[in-house]
Design a protein around this motif. Structure first.
Motif, PDB file in Angstrom:
ATOM      1  N   ARG A 162       1.067  -1.427  -0.002  1.00 56.33           N
ATOM      2  CA  ARG A 162      -0.049   0.122   0.043  1.00 56.33           C
ATOM      3  C   ARG A 162       0.892   1.224  -0.128  1.00 56.33           C
ATOM      4  NH1 ARG A 162      -2.679   0.815   5.363  1.00 56.33           N
ATOM      5  NH2 ARG A 162      -0.771   2.349   5.814  1.00 56.33           N
ATOM      6  N   ALA A 163       0.565   2.366  -0.781  1.00 54.13           N
ATOM      7  CA  ALA A 163       1.267   3.258  -0.937  1.00 54.13           C
ATOM      8  C   ALA A 163       0.402   4.675  -0.239  1.00 54.13           C
ATOM      9  CB  ALA A 163       1.543   3.964  -2.232  1.00 54.13           C
ATOM     10  N   ASP A 164       0.991   5.494   0.671  1.00 58.57           N
ATOM     11  CA  ASP A 164       0.154   6.376   0.972  1.00 58.57           C
ATOM     12  C   ASP A 164       0.527   7.625   0.525  1.00 58.57           C
ATOM     13  OD1 ASP A 164      -0.873   5.599   4.435  1.00 58.57           O
ATOM     14  OD2 ASP A 164      -1.642   4.844   2.445  1.00 58.57           O
ATOM     15  N   VAL A 165      -0.238   8.316  -0.263  1.00 59.49           N
ATOM     16  CA  VAL A 165       0.362   9.632  -1.016  1.00 59.49           C
ATOM     17  C   VAL A 165      -0.263  10.995  -0.283  1.00 59.49           C
ATOM     18  CG1 VAL A 165       0.246  10.961  -3.222  1.00 59.49           C
ATOM     19  CG2 VAL A 165       0.344   8.449  -3.123  1.00 59.49           C
ATOM     20  N   PRO A 166       0.429  11.660   0.286  1.00 55.89           N
ATOM     21  CA  PRO A 166      -0.061  13.112   0.918  1.00 55.89           C
ATOM     22  C   PRO A 166      -0.465  13.934  -0.261  1.00 55.89           C
ATOM     23  CG  PRO A 166       2.150  12.401   1.571  1.00 55.89           C
ATOM     24  CD  PRO A 166       2.016  11.631   0.189  1.00 55.89           C
ATOM     25  N   PHE A 167      -1.493  14.793   0.203  1.00 56.36           N
ATOM     26  CA  PHE A 167      -2.020  15.942  -0.691  1.00 56.36           C
ATOM     27  C   PHE A 167      -2.344  16.983  -0.007  1.00 56.36           C
ATOM     28  CE2 PHE A 167      -6.030  13.682   0.345  1.00 56.36           C
ATOM     29  CZ  PHE A 167      -6.822  14.505   0.583  1.00 56.36           C
ATOM     30  N   SER A 168      -2.325  18.189  -0.474  1.00 51.65           N
ATOM     31  CA  SER A 168      -2.868  19.299   0.043  1.00 51.65           C
ATOM     32  C   SER A 168      -3.863  20.050  -0.892  1.00 51.65           C
ATOM     33  CB  SER A 168      -1.689  20.387   0.240  1.00 51.65           C
ATOM     34  OG  SER A 168      -1.193  20.702  -1.016  1.00 51.65           O
ATOM     35  N   VAL A 169      -4.883  20.850  -0.025  1.00 53.97           N
ATOM     36  CA  VAL A 169      -5.785  21.759  -0.768  1.00 53.97           C
ATOM     37  C   VAL A 169      -5.615  23.187  -0.456  1.00 53.97           C
ATOM     38  CG1 VAL A 169      -8.185  22.218  -1.146  1.00 53.97           C
ATOM     39  CG2 VAL A 169      -7.444  19.903  -1.257  1.00 53.97           C
ATOM     40  N   THR A 170      -4.959  23.871  -1.226  1.00 54.19           N
ATOM     41  CA  THR A 170      -4.924  25.378  -0.906  1.00 54.19           C
ATOM     42  C   THR A 170      -6.147  26.221  -1.304  1.00 54.19           C
ATOM     43  OG1 THR A 170      -2.558  25.089  -1.159  1.00 54.19           O
ATOM     44  CG2 THR A 170      -3.361  27.293  -1.222  1.00 54.19           C
ATOM     45  N   VAL A 171      -6.993  26.742  -0.235  1.00 55.61           N
ATOM     46  CA  VAL A 171      -8.170  27.401  -0.460  1.00 55.61           C
ATOM     47  C   VAL A 171      -7.895  28.763  -1.039  1.00 55.61           C
ATOM     48  CG1 VAL A 171     -10.545  27.941   0.551  1.00 55.61           C
ATOM     49  CG2 VAL A 171      -9.283  25.886   1.158  1.00 55.61           C
ATOM     50  N   PRO A 172      -8.117  29.282  -1.645  1.00 57.37           N
ATOM     51  CA  PRO A 172      -7.710  30.786  -2.003  1.00 57.37           C
ATOM     52  C   PRO A 172      -8.342  31.688  -1.151  1.00 57.37           C
ATOM     53  CG  PRO A 172      -8.661  29.719  -4.006  1.00 57.37           C
ATOM     54  CD  PRO A 172      -8.942  28.459  -2.867  1.00 57.37           C
ATOM     55  N   THR A 173      -7.840  32.792  -0.988  1.00 57.77           N
ATOM     56  CA  THR A 173      -8.515  33.826  -0.075  1.00 57.77           C
ATOM     57  C   THR A 173      -9.702  34.471  -0.507  1.00 57.77           C
ATOM     58  OG1 THR A 173      -7.163  35.473  -1.205  1.00 57.77           O
ATOM     59  CG2 THR A 173      -6.120  34.530   0.602  1.00 57.77           C
ATOM     60  N   GLY A 174     -10.007  34.323  -1.724  1.00 56.67           N
ATOM     61  CA  GLY A 174     -11.114  34.955  -2.228  1.00 56.67           C
ATOM     62  C   GLY A 174     -12.369  33.800  -2.318  1.00 56.67           C
ATOM     63  N   ALA A 175     -12.075  32.524  -1.940  1.00 51.44           N
ATOM     64  CA  ALA A 175     -13.117  31.300  -2.103  1.00 51.44           C
ATOM     65  C   ALA A 175     -14.225  31.628  -1.666  1.00 51.44           C
ATOM     66  CB  ALA A 175     -12.597  30.095  -1.476  1.00 51.44           C
ATOM     67  N   THR A 176     -15.467  31.462  -2.076  1.00 52.20           N
ATOM     68  CA  THR A 176     -16.567  31.427  -1.468  1.00 52.20           C
ATOM     69  C   THR A 176     -17.197  30.506  -0.289  1.00 52.20           C
ATOM     70  OG1 THR A 176     -17.804  30.263  -3.292  1.00 52.20           O
ATOM     71  CG2 THR A 176     -17.690  32.440  -3.492  1.00 52.20           C
ATOM     72  N   PRO A 177     -17.776  30.949   0.663  1.00 58.80           N
ATOM     73  CA  PRO A 177     -18.083  29.933   1.639  1.00 58.80           C
ATOM     74  C   PRO A 177     -19.044  28.697   0.967  1.00 58.80           C
ATOM     75  CG  PRO A 177     -18.407  32.129   2.369  1.00 58.80           C
ATOM     76  CD  PRO A 177     -18.242  32.105   0.824  1.00 58.80           C
ATOM     77  N   GLY A 178     -19.074  27.523   2.000  1.00 61.85           N
ATOM     78  CA  GLY A 178     -19.685  26.661   1.527  1.00 61.85           C
ATOM     79  C   GLY A 178     -19.239  25.238   0.973  1.00 61.85           C
ATOM     80  N   ASP A 179     -19.912  24.316   0.082  1.00 63.05           N
ATOM     81  CA  ASP A 179     -19.267  22.980  -0.228  1.00 63.05           C
ATOM     82  C   ASP A 179     -18.868  23.395  -1.507  1.00 63.05           C
ATOM     83  OD1 ASP A 179     -20.074  21.881   2.458  1.00 63.05           O
ATOM     84  OD2 ASP A 179     -21.872  20.981   1.442  1.00 63.05           O
ATOM     85  N   HIS A 180     -17.523  22.784  -1.666  1.00 57.66           N
ATOM     86  CA  HIS A 180     -16.901  22.649  -3.052  1.00 57.66           C
ATOM     87  C   HIS A 180     -16.590  21.170  -3.239  1.00 57.66           C
ATOM     88  CE1 HIS A 180     -16.323  27.133  -3.319  1.00 57.66           C
ATOM     89  NE2 HIS A 180     -16.388  27.007  -2.275  1.00 57.66           N
ATOM     90  N   PRO A 181     -17.313  20.537  -3.736  1.00 57.28           N
ATOM     91  CA  PRO A 181     -17.268  19.054  -3.874  1.00 57.28           C
ATOM     92  C   PRO A 181     -15.998  18.644  -5.016  1.00 57.28           C
ATOM     93  CG  PRO A 181     -19.535  19.452  -3.857  1.00 57.28           C
ATOM     94  CD  PRO A 181     -18.978  20.778  -4.216  1.00 57.28           C
ATOM     95  N   GLY A 182     -15.350  17.797  -4.604  1.00 53.18           N
ATOM     96  CA  GLY A 182     -14.279  17.403  -5.774  1.00 53.18           C
ATOM     97  C   GLY A 182     -13.809  16.188  -5.639  1.00 53.18           C
TER      98      GLY A 182
END
Length: 231
Positions: free
Chosen positions: A128-148
């Motif tokens: 099993r390989a564990d791959v780190p990832f990051s999500v950088t939320v922009p300063t102007g992102a709108t509130p609420g859910d952002h499905p991906g």
């Protein structure tokens, strides 16, 4: 007295919707590989304690400007190494209401903000390989859910591991019923999520005619997760 022509089309329709509390998007299941395909799986990594908490999807939450991190596990139970490619993608509702992801460079939300530590990983047999990832939320992102999703491709198939990102701030559950029409004995309508949270719609349908009630359907939860801005 017989109904005049076109009477069904002139029915006074009453459509009532009761929106439940927002429901997390369920995890994307791996389909069973066919003969000759690599039998790898991809899902959220186990917790830091090493116990398998069975997360069906990633849930990340933070205010604009936040960098959020987690890990994806790719497991290869086979007897030969397997190589998979990783990428982020925005999610949307397909025509039938199902969960789908944008292809190529069409992502402008979570898919564009997500970066995996590597774009490609080779997993040895029975490893099993564990791959780190990051999500950088922009300063102007709108509130609420952002499905991906993190899309994993390799061995002749692809899997989308869902990412439910919630950006801090005011949330609004707003569901509308539009384009209502009657064709024969069928009522057609469109549900539109005009809020900023994922919804699990619950609906009651009723129809009133010249001589009273023609249709009364009890409340039921529809088999769909309606994403923000989707119909």
């Amino acid at each position: 007295m017989p109904s005049p022509p076109g009477h069904a089309a002139r029915l006074a329709l009453t459509v009532m919707l009761f929106v439940l509390a927002t429901t997390p998007v369920a995890g994307a299941a791996d389909r069973t590989p066919t003969s000759g395909e690599a039998a790898w799986t991809a899902r959220p990594a186990v917790s830091g304690s090493g116990t398998d908490d069975g997360r069906p999807y990633f849930y990340l939450e933070g205010p604009p400007g936040t960098v959020l991190q987690d890990r994806l596990s790719v497991t290869n139970p086979g007897t030969a190494p397997v190589t998979v490619r990783l990428s982020g993608a925005d999610a949307y509702n397909a025509e039938d209401g199902g969960f789908s992801v944008r292809r190529g460079s069409g992502s402008t939300g979570t898919g564009a903000w997500l970066r995996t530590a590597v774009a490609e990983v080779t997993v040895p047999a029975r490893t099993r390989a564990d791959v780190p990832f990051s999500v950088t939320v922009p300063t102007g992102a709108t509130p609420g859910d952002h499905p991906g999703a993190i899309v994993v491709r390799g061995g002749g198939r692809s899997v989308g591991v869902r990412v439910r990102l919630r950006v801090g701030g005011p949330t609004l559950a707003a569901l509308t019923v539009e384009d209502i029409s009657v064709s024969g004995r069928t009522i057609h309508y469109t549900l539109v999520n005009r809020g900023n949270t994922v919804l699990a719609p619950r609906i009651t349908v009723g129809a009133e005619g010249m001589f009273g009630t023609l249709l009364r359907r009890e409340a039921r939860t529809l088999p769909v997760e309606l994403l923000p801005g989707q119909r």
